[in-house]
Structure formats: structure tokens, C-alpha cells
Design a protein around this motif. Structure first.
Motif, short mmCIF file in Angstrom:
data_model
loop_
_atom_site.label_atom_id
_atom_site.label_comp_id
_atom_site.label_asym_id
_atom_site.label_seq_id
_atom_site.Cartn_x
_atom_site.Cartn_y
_atom_site.Cartn_z
N ASN A 1 63.06 56.41 6.28
CA ASN A 1 64.36 56.16 5.64
C ASN A 1 64.51 54.71 5.22
N LEU A 2 65.35 54.53 4.22
CA LEU A 2 65.53 53.22 3.61
C LEU A 2 66.22 52.20 4.50
N ASP A 3 67.27 52.65 5.20
CA ASP A 3 68.17 51.65 5.77
C ASP A 3 68.98 52.21 6.93
N GLU A 4 69.63 51.30 7.63
CA GLU A 4 70.50 51.67 8.77
C GLU A 4 71.51 50.54 8.99
N TYR A 5 72.69 50.90 9.39
CA TYR A 5 73.69 49.88 9.77
C TYR A 5 73.24 49.17 11.03
N LYS A 6 73.37 47.85 11.02
CA LYS A 6 73.09 47.07 12.22
C LYS A 6 74.23 47.29 13.22
N GLY A 7 73.86 47.54 14.47
CA GLY A 7 74.87 47.68 15.51
C GLY A 7 75.25 49.12 15.80
N LEU A 8 74.79 50.07 14.98
CA LEU A 8 75.08 51.48 15.28
C LEU A 8 73.83 52.12 15.87
N SER A 9 74.01 52.83 16.97
CA SER A 9 72.87 53.55 17.55
C SER A 9 72.73 54.89 16.84
N GLY A 10 71.59 55.51 17.00
CA GLY A 10 71.30 56.75 16.28
C GLY A 10 72.23 57.90 16.61
N ASP A 11 72.94 57.82 17.74
CA ASP A 11 73.87 58.91 18.05
C ASP A 11 75.30 58.62 17.58
N HIS A 12 75.50 57.48 16.91
CA HIS A 12 76.82 57.21 16.32
C HIS A 12 76.97 58.09 15.07
N PRO A 13 78.09 58.83 14.96
CA PRO A 13 78.23 59.77 13.83
C PRO A 13 78.13 59.11 12.46
N GLN A 14 78.36 57.82 12.33
CA GLN A 14 78.22 57.16 11.02
C GLN A 14 76.88 56.47 10.84
N SER A 15 76.01 56.60 11.84
CA SER A 15 74.69 55.98 11.64
C SER A 15 73.89 56.84 10.68
N TYR A 16 72.94 56.20 10.02
CA TYR A 16 72.13 56.93 9.05
C TYR A 16 71.14 57.87 9.74
N ARG A 17 70.73 57.51 10.96
CA ARG A 17 69.88 58.43 11.73
C ARG A 17 70.65 59.73 11.99
N TYR A 18 71.90 59.60 12.38
CA TYR A 18 72.72 60.79 12.66
C TYR A 18 72.87 61.63 11.39
N PHE A 19 73.15 60.95 10.28
CA PHE A 19 73.29 61.62 8.98
C PHE A 19 72.02 62.42 8.65
N MET A 20 70.88 61.81 8.83
CA MET A 20 69.62 62.48 8.49
C MET A 20 69.37 63.68 9.41
#
Ligand code: GLP
Length: 232
Positions: free
Chosen positions: A60-79
Motif C-alpha cells: 500500500n501507498l501510505d498510512e496516517y502517522k499515529g494510527l495503529s492498524g486496528d484504528h477504524p480510520q487507518s488505511y490498514r483497517y480500510f484495506m
């Protein structure tokens, strides 16, 4: 650049799906993936199909700094929600928003070097950004920490409870990282993207419009609806 005009996001999803199918038929092993609302119809087509990514890699291209993968607005969660839970890859990389910048950006560049991307999917920011490469980002940059612009923070605030909750920093693949892909598929819908689409395709190649770098890539497919194409 090859431009495909579509009626709406549903048709755009079908056209994007075909690009993925062709890449798979050509032996693609590594797919560069994007978040945002734009790619969702492509992911819907992929999840409703019989394509098999179980031996493939995604980056993946990018991720917000400070959000962990289980945060609903993180890009990991989205994917996970839109693709990986339904169509797992053998390995899926997303930047780790909780890691420190120096470690994470170096780790990510090594991942990209070790897994050359065949097909890179991109959305387009209203200000012409790709990934989180905001206007002014030098084209030579690899994965780096980004300070998001006010326009991007506002555009993304719709996904958060309030604008105050939108992170101000992110980790993003750079333009140089993106340009290494063999093939690039960029998609844009809606009138709010029309200026960015025109600048990307017809404007000068300039760091003020990060997506204009794509004019220098040999193999780019652009999917746009009528509204996004209205200033071409
Ligand atoms: C975010 C993402 C980009 C995305 C852009 C457009 O800033 N980092 O990768 O392309 O938003 O989002 P949307 O597709 O929701 O318009």
C-alpha cells in the motif's frame, strides 16, 4: 497516457478490474494498492470475482502517522475491510503508522526494492496529490514522512468524527517509489477532481502537481468519469 472514460464508478470498477486481470495474465506478482473512496469499486469487483491473490504480494501507498492498524480510520483497517479479509494476499504491506519515521521509511523502501511493483493503483487528490505526496514534494523522494496540507486534512475529515481527529502527518511512498512500477492505473471521479485531472494530463510536468510526474511514465492508464474529465 491511455484515457478510459466511464459513465460512473461502477463502470470504472469494471474497467479497473480488467486492468488487474490483464496484469495477472501477464504474470504480475506484486500489486501496489491505494485507499480513499475511488478504488472501492475496483476492490468490489475483485472481491466478487474468482481472482486469486493467495500467492501474490500487495504494497500500500501510505498510512496516517499515529494510527495503529486496528484504528477504524487507518488505511490498514480500510484495506482489511475492502479487500484483504475477502481476498487475502500471501503478504500485504501497509506502512506502520506507529513506527518511528526513520525506521519505517527505510523499512518500506527496502520492501519496495525487494518486491518490484507490477501494477500500481492510484487515486488522485483534489490538489493533484498521489499517495500523500502533496504539491511541492520533490519527484526524487522515496518513502517519507509527510505533513498533510490543510486541503487534504479537510477533504479527509469526512471519514473522522471531527476535523480535529484527522492526523496531520502520514508516511507515504514517494513519487520516485511510485514511478518504479511497471504499469500505473490512476482513477478519478467527480467534478472536484476535474482541475487535477486536467493538470495531470495536459499541464506542465511540475512538482506543484505531483500527479503530473506520471506524464514521464511509459505505461499509465487513466480511468475518469465525465465530471472528472470535464476540463480536458
Ligand atoms: C487520500 C489518499 C490518496 C487518495 C486521496 C483521494 O489523501 N492518501 O491516496 O487518492 O485521498 O481520495 P478519494 O479517492 O476518497 O477522493
Amino acid at each position: 497516457m491511455k484515457i478510459i472514460k466511464v459513465k460512473d464508478q461502477i463502470e470504472g470498477g469494471r474497467e479497473g478490474f480488467k486492468v488487474f486481470k490483464d496484469a495477472l495474465a501477464d504474470g504480475a506478482n506484486v500489486f501496489g494498492l491505494a485507499t480513499g473512496s475511488t478504488p472501492i469499486s475496483v476492490y468490489d469487483e475483485l472481491t466478487n470475482s474468482d481472482v486469486d491473490f493467495s500467492e501474490k504480494t500487495s504494497i500500500n501507498l501510505d498510512e496516517y502517522k499515529g494510527l495503529s492498524g486496528d484504528h477504524p480510520q487507518s488505511y490498514r483497517y480500510f484495506m482489511n475491510e475492502h479487500l484483504f479479509n475477502k481476498k487475502p494476499f500471501k503478504m500485504s504491506y501497509v506502512p506502520d503508522g506507529m513506527a518511528d519515521a526513520a525506521t519505517e521509511t527505510a523499512r518500506y523502501e527496502k520492501i519496495i526494492a525487494d518486491n518490484p511493483v507490477y501494477l500500481q493503483l492510484l487515486g488522485l487528490g483534489q490538489n493533484g496529490h498521489i499517495g500523500f505526496n502533496e504539491p511541492g514534494t520533490p519527484f526524487e523522494m522515496g518513502t517519507h514522512e509527510v505533513a498533510l496540507t490543510e486541503s487534504t486534512i479537510q477533504a479527509n475529515a469526512r471519514f473522522f468524527a471531527s476535523e480535529a481527529e484527522v492526523p496531520h502527518f502520514a508516511y507515504s511512498m514517494g513519487i520516485a517509489s511510485i514511478m518504479k512500477a511497471k504499469e500505473i492505473l490512476i482513477i478519478a471521479y467527480g467534478a472536484a477532481k476535474a482541475d487535477a485531472v486536467a493538470a495531470m494530463i495536459e499541464g506542465p510536468v511540475t512538482e506543484s502537481v505531483p500527479a503530473s510526474a506520471l506524464q514521464q511514465h511509459a505505461n499509465v492508464i487513466v480511468i475518469v468519469d465525465e465530471a472528472a474529465a470535464s476540463k480536458l
